[in-house]
Motif scaffolding. Structure first.
Motif, PDB file in Angstrom:
ATOM      1  N   VAL A 188      -3.589  10.163  14.442  1.00 28.50           N
ATOM      2  CA  VAL A 188      -3.349   8.795  14.922  1.00 28.50           C
ATOM      3  C   VAL A 188      -3.957   7.774  13.971  1.00 28.50           C
ATOM      4  O   VAL A 188      -3.305   6.789  13.582  1.00 28.50           O
ATOM      5  CB  VAL A 188      -3.937   8.604  16.342  1.00 28.50           C
ATOM      6  CG1 VAL A 188      -3.770   7.152  16.789  1.00 28.50           C
ATOM      7  CG2 VAL A 188      -3.263   9.539  17.323  1.00 28.50           C
ATOM      8  N   ILE A 189      -5.223   8.010  13.577  1.00 20.67           N
ATOM      9  CA  ILE A 189      -5.910   7.067  12.686  1.00 20.67           C
ATOM     10  C   ILE A 189      -5.191   6.975  11.348  1.00 20.67           C
ATOM     11  O   ILE A 189      -4.931   5.876  10.837  1.00 20.67           O
ATOM     12  CB  ILE A 189      -7.376   7.495  12.480  1.00 20.67           C
ATOM     13  CG1 ILE A 189      -8.148   7.406  13.805  1.00 20.67           C
ATOM     14  CG2 ILE A 189      -8.044   6.616  11.422  1.00 20.67           C
ATOM     15  CD1 ILE A 189      -9.559   7.950  13.721  1.00 20.67           C
ATOM     16  N   GLN A 190      -4.845   8.127  10.776  1.00 17.73           N
ATOM     17  CA  GLN A 190      -4.176   8.112   9.477  1.00 17.73           C
ATOM     18  C   GLN A 190      -2.801   7.484   9.586  1.00 17.73           C
ATOM     19  O   GLN A 190      -2.367   6.758   8.694  1.00 17.73           O
ATOM     20  CB  GLN A 190      -4.058   9.532   8.914  1.00 17.73           C
ATOM     21  CG  GLN A 190      -3.459   9.551   7.500  1.00 17.73           C
ATOM     22  CD  GLN A 190      -3.467  10.940   6.895  1.00 17.73           C
ATOM     23  OE1 GLN A 190      -4.131  11.832   7.395  1.00 17.73           O
ATOM     24  NE2 GLN A 190      -2.729  11.120   5.816  1.00 17.73           N
ATOM     25  N   GLY A 191      -2.100   7.751  10.688  1.00 14.16           N
ATOM     26  CA  GLY A 191      -0.788   7.146  10.880  1.00 14.16           C
ATOM     27  C   GLY A 191      -0.874   5.636  10.973  1.00 14.16           C
ATOM     28  O   GLY A 191      -0.054   4.910  10.380  1.00 14.16           O
ATOM     29  N   VAL A 192      -1.865   5.142  11.721  1.00 11.44           N
ATOM     30  CA  VAL A 192      -2.049   3.692  11.857  1.00 11.44           C
ATOM     31  C   VAL A 192      -2.423   3.067  10.516  1.00 11.44           C
ATOM     32  O   VAL A 192      -1.871   2.025  10.117  1.00 11.44           O
ATOM     33  CB  VAL A 192      -3.128   3.376  12.916  1.00 11.44           C
ATOM     34  CG1 VAL A 192      -3.484   1.895  12.892  1.00 11.44           C
ATOM     35  CG2 VAL A 192      -2.645   3.773  14.308  1.00 11.44           C
ATOM     36  N   LEU A 193      -3.364   3.713   9.801  1.00  8.48           N
ATOM     37  CA  LEU A 193      -3.785   3.187   8.501  1.00  8.48           C
ATOM     38  C   LEU A 193      -2.617   3.194   7.507  1.00  8.48           C
ATOM     39  O   LEU A 193      -2.431   2.234   6.745  1.00  8.48           O
ATOM     40  CB  LEU A 193      -4.948   4.007   7.948  1.00  8.48           C
ATOM     41  CG  LEU A 193      -6.268   3.925   8.720  1.00  8.48           C
ATOM     42  CD1 LEU A 193      -7.324   4.818   8.066  1.00  8.48           C
ATOM     43  CD2 LEU A 193      -6.768   2.494   8.802  1.00  8.48           C
ATOM     44  N   GLY A 194      -1.834   4.270   7.515  1.00  6.99           N
ATOM     45  CA  GLY A 194      -0.672   4.329   6.641  1.00  6.99           C
ATOM     46  C   GLY A 194       0.338   3.246   6.974  1.00  6.99           C
ATOM     47  O   GLY A 194       0.907   2.602   6.082  1.00  6.99           O
ATOM     48  N   GLY A 195       0.558   3.041   8.274  1.00  2.00           N
ATOM     49  CA  GLY A 195       1.479   1.988   8.695  1.00  2.00           C
ATOM     50  C   GLY A 195       1.004   0.612   8.266  1.00  2.00           C
ATOM     51  O   GLY A 195       1.804  -0.236   7.835  1.00  2.00           O
ATOM     52  N   LEU A 196      -0.321   0.376   8.364  1.00  2.00           N
ATOM     53  CA  LEU A 196      -0.871  -0.909   7.946  1.00  2.00           C
ATOM     54  C   LEU A 196      -0.672  -1.141   6.453  1.00  2.00           C
ATOM     55  O   LEU A 196      -0.343  -2.252   6.017  1.00  2.00           O
ATOM     56  CB  LEU A 196      -2.362  -0.976   8.289  1.00  2.00           C
ATOM     57  CG  LEU A 196      -2.706  -1.137   9.769  1.00  2.00           C
ATOM     58  CD1 LEU A 196      -4.219  -1.037   9.979  1.00  2.00           C
ATOM     59  CD2 LEU A 196      -2.197  -2.473  10.305  1.00  2.00           C
ATOM     60  N   LEU A 197      -0.865  -0.079   5.657  1.00  2.00           N
ATOM     61  CA  LEU A 197      -0.650  -0.225   4.207  1.00  2.00           C
ATOM     62  C   LEU A 197       0.810  -0.533   3.899  1.00  2.00           C
ATOM     63  O   LEU A 197       1.110  -1.327   3.002  1.00  2.00           O
ATOM     64  CB  LEU A 197      -1.077   1.048   3.477  1.00  2.00           C
ATOM     65  CG  LEU A 197      -2.542   1.162   3.051  1.00  2.00           C
ATOM     66  CD1 LEU A 197      -2.739   2.382   2.168  1.00  2.00           C
ATOM     67  CD2 LEU A 197      -3.006  -0.091   2.324  1.00  2.00           C
ATOM     68  N   ILE A 198       1.722   0.095   4.634  1.00  2.00           N
ATOM     69  CA  ILE A 198       3.146  -0.178   4.425  1.00  2.00           C
ATOM     70  C   ILE A 198       3.462  -1.630   4.763  1.00  2.00           C
ATOM     71  O   ILE A 198       4.219  -2.310   4.054  1.00  2.00           O
ATOM     72  CB  ILE A 198       4.006   0.782   5.269  1.00  2.00           C
ATOM     73  CG1 ILE A 198       3.847   2.212   4.746  1.00  2.00           C
ATOM     74  CG2 ILE A 198       5.473   0.365   5.239  1.00  2.00           C
ATOM     75  CD1 ILE A 198       4.527   3.256   5.612  1.00  2.00           C
ATOM     76  N   VAL A 199       2.882  -2.123   5.858  1.00  2.00           N
ATOM     77  CA  VAL A 199       3.095  -3.522   6.248  1.00  2.00           C
ATOM     78  C   VAL A 199       2.551  -4.467   5.181  1.00  2.00           C
ATOM     79  O   VAL A 199       3.222  -5.432   4.776  1.00  2.00           O
ATOM     80  CB  VAL A 199       2.429  -3.811   7.614  1.00  2.00           C
ATOM     81  CG1 VAL A 199       2.436  -5.312   7.904  1.00  2.00           C
ATOM     82  CG2 VAL A 199       3.144  -3.062   8.726  1.00  2.00           C
TER      83      VAL A 199
END
Length: 207
Positions: A188-199
């Motif tokens: 979950v944490i890595q997915g959220v962090l990855g999503g934030l970087l994409i944004v």
């Protein structure tokens, strides 16, 4: 000399506030320490700090305005920086469900030590918002009469502030107190962090 110290304290205060604010560097160091190892997290933090030191040196010797004035520099950095952050974010999403052995990852460090270091440095140096921040900061605070000793002090201080903060982040994420909690929520944490970087990368690309 009396007027130099207030300028130094103002400069470092603004810089410190910017450094501790969550951004691409924070996300990268956190993800590396969480999913790879503390050693690689520290190496990534050192790479980020090296990038801060390079920015500081370029600003203090007057290279930042010169480089920033090059034709199409802003456009090139927008695509390079945005694309790089987006790529890292996509890679984080791709691997967020993969199994990670923290102890094993600690033993892998060696010949590949330069990879996390280089990634941290490039993430910092290719961020066009970092270029804009450092340029505006040096333009506001630096004057032609600013002494050489003050410039050297600022250069070293910026590197150390960045290094201490991001190394502390790497140690916190990988500490025995917080590591089990972070690892249990790792996908979950890595997915959220990855999503934030994409944004963030997307905003840079299309901003």
């Amino acid at each position: 000399m009396e007027s130099t110290w207030p300028a130094i304290f103002t400069f470092l205060g603004v810089f410190t506030f910017a450094i501790v604010s969550p951004g691409p560097n924070f996300i990268l160091v956190t993800n590396t320490a969480l999913n790879r190892s503390r050693s690689e997290g520290v190496l990534t933090a050192t790479g980020v700090a090296t990038g801060s030191g390079i920015f500081a040196f370029a600003g203090l010797v007057g290279l930042l305005p010169l480089v920033h004035s090059l034709p199409h520099f802003t456009l090139v950095m927008r695509f390079v920086g945005g694309g790089y952050l987006t790529w890292i974010g996509l890679d984080m999403l791709r691997t967020c469900r993969s199994e990670v052995s923290f102890d094993a990852a600690e033993k892998k460090i060696g010949a590949s030590a330069m990879v996390p270091y280089r990634t941290g440095m490039l993430t910092n140096l290719t961020n066009p918002k970092a270029w804009a921040f450092y340029l505006s900061l040096f333009t506001l605070v630096m004057g032609p009469a600013f002494p050489l000793w003050g410039k050297l002090f600022l250069n070293l201080s910026m590197f150390l502030i960045s290094l201490v903060w991001y190394v502390a982040v790497a140690y916190l994420v990988s500490s025995r107190t917080f590591q089990p909690l972070f690892l249990s929520w790792r996908p979950v944490i890595q997915g959220v962090l990855g999503g934030l970087l994409i944004v963030v990368g997307g905003k840079i690309l299309w901003g």
